[in-house]
Design a protein around this motif. Structure first.
Motif, mmCIF file in Angstrom:
data_model
loop_
_atom_site.group_PDB
_atom_site.id
_atom_site.type_symbol
_atom_site.label_atom_id
_atom_site.label_comp_id
_atom_site.label_asym_id
_atom_site.label_seq_id
_atom_site.Cartn_x
_atom_site.Cartn_y
_atom_site.Cartn_z
ATOM 1 N N GLU A 1 -60.666 50.567 78.604
ATOM 2 C CA GLU A 1 -60.005 51.875 78.741
ATOM 3 C C GLU A 1 -59.121 52.196 77.538
ATOM 4 O OE1 GLU A 1 -57.300 54.439 81.937
ATOM 5 O OE2 GLU A 1 -57.797 52.341 82.334
ATOM 6 N N ALA A 2 -58.437 51.173 76.998
ATOM 7 C CA ALA A 2 -57.550 51.423 75.862
ATOM 8 C C ALA A 2 -58.330 51.961 74.669
ATOM 9 C CB ALA A 2 -56.808 50.145 75.495
ATOM 10 N N VAL A 3 -59.495 51.380 74.377
ATOM 11 C CA VAL A 3 -60.323 51.863 73.278
ATOM 12 C C VAL A 3 -60.868 53.247 73.599
ATOM 13 C CG1 VAL A 3 -62.492 51.498 72.030
ATOM 14 C CG2 VAL A 3 -60.896 49.602 72.339
ATOM 15 N N TYR A 4 -61.290 53.458 74.834
ATOM 16 C CA TYR A 4 -61.811 54.772 75.231
ATOM 17 C C TYR A 4 -60.814 55.877 74.892
ATOM 18 C CZ TYR A 4 -63.764 58.510 78.103
ATOM 19 O OH TYR A 4 -64.291 59.712 78.535
ATOM 20 N N ASN A 5 -59.546 55.621 75.168
ATOM 21 C CA ASN A 5 -58.517 56.631 74.922
ATOM 22 C C ASN A 5 -58.245 56.853 73.441
ATOM 23 O OD1 ASN A 5 -58.131 57.083 77.666
ATOM 24 N ND2 ASN A 5 -56.583 55.480 77.839
ATOM 25 N N MET A 6 -58.714 55.953 72.590
ATOM 26 C CA MET A 6 -58.534 56.093 71.140
ATOM 27 C C MET A 6 -59.724 56.745 70.460
ATOM 28 S SD MET A 6 -56.944 52.359 70.221
ATOM 29 C CE MET A 6 -55.405 51.787 70.949
ATOM 30 N N LEU A 7 -60.820 56.934 71.183
ATOM 31 C CA LEU A 7 -62.026 57.472 70.577
ATOM 32 C C LEU A 7 -61.923 58.971 70.361
ATOM 33 C CD1 LEU A 7 -64.794 55.626 72.643
ATOM 34 C CD2 LEU A 7 -64.101 55.128 70.282
ATOM 35 N N PRO A 8 -62.480 59.482 69.283
ATOM 36 C CA PRO A 8 -62.583 60.935 69.136
ATOM 37 C C PRO A 8 -63.537 61.508 70.175
ATOM 38 C CG PRO A 8 -63.780 59.829 67.389
ATOM 39 C CD PRO A 8 -63.048 58.763 68.139
ATOM 40 N N GLU A 9 -63.459 62.795 70.366
ATOM 41 C CA GLU A 9 -64.197 63.449 71.448
ATOM 42 C C GLU A 9 -65.695 63.183 71.392
ATOM 43 O OE1 GLU A 9 -64.797 67.983 73.223
ATOM 44 O OE2 GLU A 9 -63.155 67.533 71.853
ATOM 45 N N ALA A 10 -66.264 63.204 70.193
ATOM 46 C CA ALA A 10 -67.714 63.025 70.069
ATOM 47 C C ALA A 10 -68.143 61.645 70.552
ATOM 48 C CB ALA A 10 -68.140 63.240 68.622
ATOM 49 N N LEU A 11 -67.370 60.604 70.255
ATOM 50 C CA LEU A 11 -67.713 59.264 70.714
ATOM 51 C C LEU A 11 -67.364 59.083 72.188
ATOM 52 C CD1 LEU A 11 -66.649 57.067 67.645
ATOM 53 C CD2 LEU A 11 -68.966 57.581 68.419
ATOM 54 N N GLN A 12 -66.276 59.678 72.615
ATOM 55 C CA GLN A 12 -65.907 59.595 74.036
ATOM 56 C C GLN A 12 -67.005 60.146 74.925
ATOM 57 O OE1 GLN A 12 -62.307 61.493 75.366
ATOM 58 N NE2 GLN A 12 -61.067 59.682 74.963
ATOM 59 N N ALA A 13 -67.688 61.166 74.447
ATOM 60 C CA ALA A 13 -68.701 61.838 75.256
ATOM 61 C C ALA A 13 -69.851 60.919 75.619
ATOM 62 C CB ALA A 13 -69.221 63.067 74.523
ATOM 63 N N ARG A 14 -70.071 59.888 74.823
ATOM 64 C CA ARG A 14 -71.160 58.964 75.157
ATOM 65 C C ARG A 14 -70.661 57.539 75.365
ATOM 66 N NH1 ARG A 14 -72.151 60.089 69.500
ATOM 67 N NH2 ARG A 14 -72.349 58.189 68.253
ATOM 68 N N ALA A 15 -69.378 57.410 75.709
ATOM 69 C CA ALA A 15 -68.783 56.101 75.973
ATOM 70 C C ALA A 15 -68.489 55.947 77.456
ATOM 71 C CB ALA A 15 -67.500 55.926 75.172
ATOM 72 N N THR A 16 -68.584 54.718 77.940
ATOM 73 C CA THR A 16 -68.211 54.364 79.303
ATOM 74 C C THR A 16 -67.123 53.312 79.233
ATOM 75 O OG1 THR A 16 -70.446 54.777 80.132
ATOM 76 C CG2 THR A 16 -69.016 53.392 81.492
ATOM 77 N N ALA A 17 -66.017 53.562 79.923
ATOM 78 C CA ALA A 17 -64.928 52.592 79.983
ATOM 79 C C ALA A 17 -65.112 51.712 81.210
ATOM 80 C CB ALA A 17 -63.579 53.299 80.038
ATOM 81 N N LEU A 18 -65.174 50.401 81.002
ATOM 82 C CA LEU A 18 -65.264 49.451 82.106
ATOM 83 C C LEU A 18 -63.946 48.702 82.229
ATOM 84 C CD1 LEU A 18 -68.795 47.759 81.792
ATOM 85 C CD2 LEU A 18 -68.122 49.725 83.193
ATOM 86 N N ALA A 19 -63.424 48.623 83.440
ATOM 87 C CA ALA A 19 -62.268 47.782 83.721
ATOM 88 C C ALA A 19 -62.739 46.368 84.017
ATOM 89 C CB ALA A 19 -61.485 48.347 84.903
ATOM 90 N N ASN A 20 -61.819 45.422 83.973
ATOM 91 C CA ASN A 20 -62.150 44.033 84.303
ATOM 92 C C ASN A 20 -62.888 43.977 85.631
ATOM 93 O OD1 ASN A 20 -59.085 42.418 83.090
ATOM 94 N ND2 ASN A 20 -60.761 43.356 81.979
ATOM 95 N N GLY A 21 -64.033 43.293 85.654
ATOM 96 C CA GLY A 21 -64.797 43.114 86.888
ATOM 97 C C GLY A 21 -65.831 44.181 87.149
ATOM 98 N N GLU A 22 -65.784 45.301 86.430
ATOM 99 C CA GLU A 22 -66.751 46.370 86.650
ATOM 100 C C GLU A 22 -68.047 46.105 85.895
ATOM 101 O OE1 GLU A 22 -63.977 50.238 87.655
ATOM 102 O OE2 GLU A 22 -64.743 50.026 85.615
ATOM 103 N N SER A 23 -69.117 46.762 86.345
ATOM 104 C CA SER A 23 -70.431 46.600 85.727
ATOM 105 C C SER A 23 -70.982 47.949 85.302
ATOM 106 C CB SER A 23 -71.410 45.941 86.706
ATOM 107 O OG SER A 23 -71.002 44.633 87.023
ATOM 108 N N GLY A 24 -71.869 47.916 84.335
ATOM 109 C CA GLY A 24 -72.536 49.118 83.868
ATOM 110 C C GLY A 24 -73.767 48.721 83.082
ATOM 111 N N SER A 25 -74.265 49.637 82.268
ATOM 112 C CA SER A 25 -75.409 49.317 81.415
ATOM 113 C C SER A 25 -75.295 50.109 80.130
ATOM 114 C CB SER A 25 -76.737 49.620 82.121
ATOM 115 O OG SER A 25 -76.884 51.008 82.325
ATOM 116 N N VAL A 26 -75.874 49.547 79.082
ATOM 117 C CA VAL A 26 -75.935 50.223 77.792
ATOM 118 C C VAL A 26 -77.287 49.896 77.177
ATOM 119 C CG1 VAL A 26 -74.828 48.316 76.542
ATOM 120 C CG2 VAL A 26 -74.732 50.624 75.602
ATOM 121 N N SER A 27 -77.987 50.925 76.743
ATOM 122 C CA SER A 27 -79.326 50.747 76.177
ATOM 123 C C SER A 27 -80.234 49.983 77.133
ATOM 124 C CB SER A 27 -79.247 50.008 74.823
ATOM 125 O OG SER A 27 -80.512 49.888 74.229
#
Length: 271
Positions: free
Chosen positions: A126-152
């Motif tokens: 989440e900390a990095v997500y909040n530092m990203l410019p809008e264009a990168l934020q638009a395709r970023a997913t913030a995961l907290a400890n213990g959460e799951s997701g997928s990329v590519s």
């Protein structure tokens, strides 16, 4: 049993081809519907590095520098914590996904990220997500400890990364930063990020490849790192983020169940 294998870039040059996820062939359209056109396969790319066998092709591992690395499998090319300037990535395949563990400058460098990211999606904390410019934020997913997701198309689980020693907690407080477990067919890969030997790390199981940091005061010493590895027993461990650490001592302390591999993380004389 051989525990150490110095990884020489050029050991293996494998095509980064399309993942065999399409092996079942096109799905027949239901009656009355149009069949969607098949996506073109990604352009074949080649990356040199060490390899790990999976049931769906080899995983290629390429150290870049310090804590930056690439993982290539099928048509997927994941950049982990890309920093150090765009020129380090000039001869490497473009990313299809990017993971960032936390905001420290040796893991997150916005100019490098913007130069190499292309259109790749990102997983970050989440900390990095909040530092990203809008264009990168638009395709970023913030995961907290213990959460799951997928990329590519790769499954990712966020593992807590933090300091446990009181005088080091200022560097990586509990709950903020991520390590990641990635699933490549039948193999699990653990990228620890900046952390000490936490309970969550020591409780891991079934890890094929682990990337473990060791440098004081930011992470842990070689004794802590080896003790953690002996607790969760990955098949292969790469010490990384180890500038100034005694890798010979680390290797001596790691039990024979785990193979220690040394990657080219630093230029000659820097490690």
């Amino acid at each position: 049993m051989v525990k150490r294998r110095d990884v020489v870039l050029g050991l293996s040059a494998l095509p980064v081809a399309q993942l065999a996820g399409g092996a079942l062939g096109p799905v027949l359209a239901q009656e009355g519907t149009e069949e969607e056109p098949e996506e073109a396969p990604p352009e074949e790319q080649v990356m040199e590095g060490d390899t790990v066998e999976t049931t769906q092709g080899n995983l290629v591992i390429r150290p870049v520098e310090h804590a930056s690395l690439l993982l290539a499998w099928g048509g997927h090319v994941l950049y982990v914590d890309p920093v150090g300037g765009a020129e380090l990535y000039d001869d490497l395949p473009a990313p299809t996904g990017i993971l960032i563990t936390h905001e420290h400058g040796d893991h997150f460098d916005l100019p490098t990220l913007e130069a190499v990211a292309g259109e790749a999606p990102l997983i970050v904390n989440e900390a990095v997500y909040n530092m990203l410019p809008e264009a990168l934020q638009a395709r970023a997913t913030a995961l907290a400890n213990g959460e799951s997701g997928s990329v590519s198309g790769i499954q990712v689980r966020a593992i807590p990364a933090y300091n446990t020693t009181p005088e080091r907690q200022q560097y990586h407080p509990e709950g903020r930063d991520n390590g990641y477990i990635l699933t490549f067919a039948d193999k699990l890969v653990y990228v620890a990020g900046d952390t000490e030997d936490t309970e969550e790390m020591r409780a891991l199981s079934g890890i094929e490849v682990a990337f473990i940091p060791m440098n004081l005061p930011y992470t842990m010493d070689v004794e802590q790192a080896a003790d953690a590895v002996n607790a969760f027993q990955p098949a292969i461990v790469y010490p990384y983020h180890y500038r100034g650490s005694d890798l010979d001592a680390f290797e001596e302390l790691v039990q024979p169940l785990t193979e220690v591999r040394r990657g080219a993380w630093y230029r000659e004389g820097e490690g």
